[in-house]
Design an enzyme around this catalytic site. Structure first.
Site, PDB file in Angstrom:
ATOM      1  N   ILE A  98       0.843  -1.193   0.000  1.00 36.09           N
ATOM      2  CA  ILE A  98       0.000   0.000   0.000  1.00 36.09           C
ATOM      3  C   ILE A  98       0.879   1.244   0.000  1.00 36.09           C
ATOM      4  O   ILE A  98       1.739   1.398   0.864  1.00 36.09           O
ATOM      5  CB  ILE A  98      -0.905   0.026   1.255  1.00 36.09           C
ATOM      6  CG1 ILE A  98      -1.713  -1.269   1.363  1.00 36.09           C
ATOM      7  CG2 ILE A  98      -1.820   1.252   1.240  1.00 36.09           C
ATOM      8  CD1 ILE A  98      -2.340  -1.493   2.733  1.00 36.09           C
ATOM      9  N   CYS A  99       0.643   2.123  -0.947  1.00 38.96           N
ATOM     10  CA  CYS A  99       1.363   3.395  -1.009  1.00 38.96           C
ATOM     11  C   CYS A  99       0.525   4.431  -0.260  1.00 38.96           C
ATOM     12  O   CYS A  99      -0.375   5.049  -0.821  1.00 38.96           O
ATOM     13  CB  CYS A  99       1.582   3.805  -2.471  1.00 38.96           C
ATOM     14  SG  CYS A  99       2.512   5.331  -2.641  1.00 38.96           S
TER      15      CYS A  99
END
Length: 159
Positions: A98-99
């Protein structure tokens, strides 16, 4: 447990253990809406079910987050990834990474598992498209196992 299984409790500092026990107790009394902690005997790894918010692209969809806590939590951010299949989202890679800046550069010890979950659900709910990041294939091919070893570039606050 073997070396490839979940981290053991002895890996947590006393401060981390106390903090996680407090967070877990609070979660059991008042869980964030749309989330369900899957109870295990491993305090260092939480598996959390995420339910898409009605009226969003992810309505009626359910995903699983894995949250691994480091020895010095909350001074150090936990590692948070989606189990496969990860949601199709411009900031979520097919390998579950997840960014999201609060998981890395913008982490604060004041944050909790609940606040992380709410941020992730907000990120999902505000998305207008279901697609992978444009660099998904390259990232997944070249990334290390831990997203915390990635040098993230946070440049899109519209999704």
């Amino acid at each position: 447990m073997s070396g490839t299984s979940a981290p053991s409790r002895k890996g947590l500092s006393k401060i981390a253990c106390n903090r996680l026990q407090k967070e877990l107790a609070e979660w059991q009394v008042n869980p964030p809406s749309g989330f369900n902690h899957k109870v295990t005997d491993n305090l260092q790894r939480w598996v959390i079910e995420v339910n898409g918010v009605p009226g969003t692209l992810y309505s009626n969809e359910t995903f699983q987050l894995q949250v691994d806590f480091p020895e010095h939590y909350p001074m150090e951010a936990p590692q948070v990834i989606f189990h496969a299949p990860a949601p199709l989202h411009p900031h979520i890679y097919s390998n579950g990474h997840i960014c999201l800046d609060i998981l890395y550069d913008s982490w604060s010890p004041a944050m909790t598992v609940s606040s992380i979950c709410i941020s992730i659900l907000s990120m999902l709910s505000s998305s207008t498209v279901k697609q992978r990041p444009t660099d998904n294939d390259r990232y997944v091919k070249n990334c290390r196992k831990s997203p915390k070893e990635t040098r993230w570039w946070f440049h899109d606050d519209k999704v």
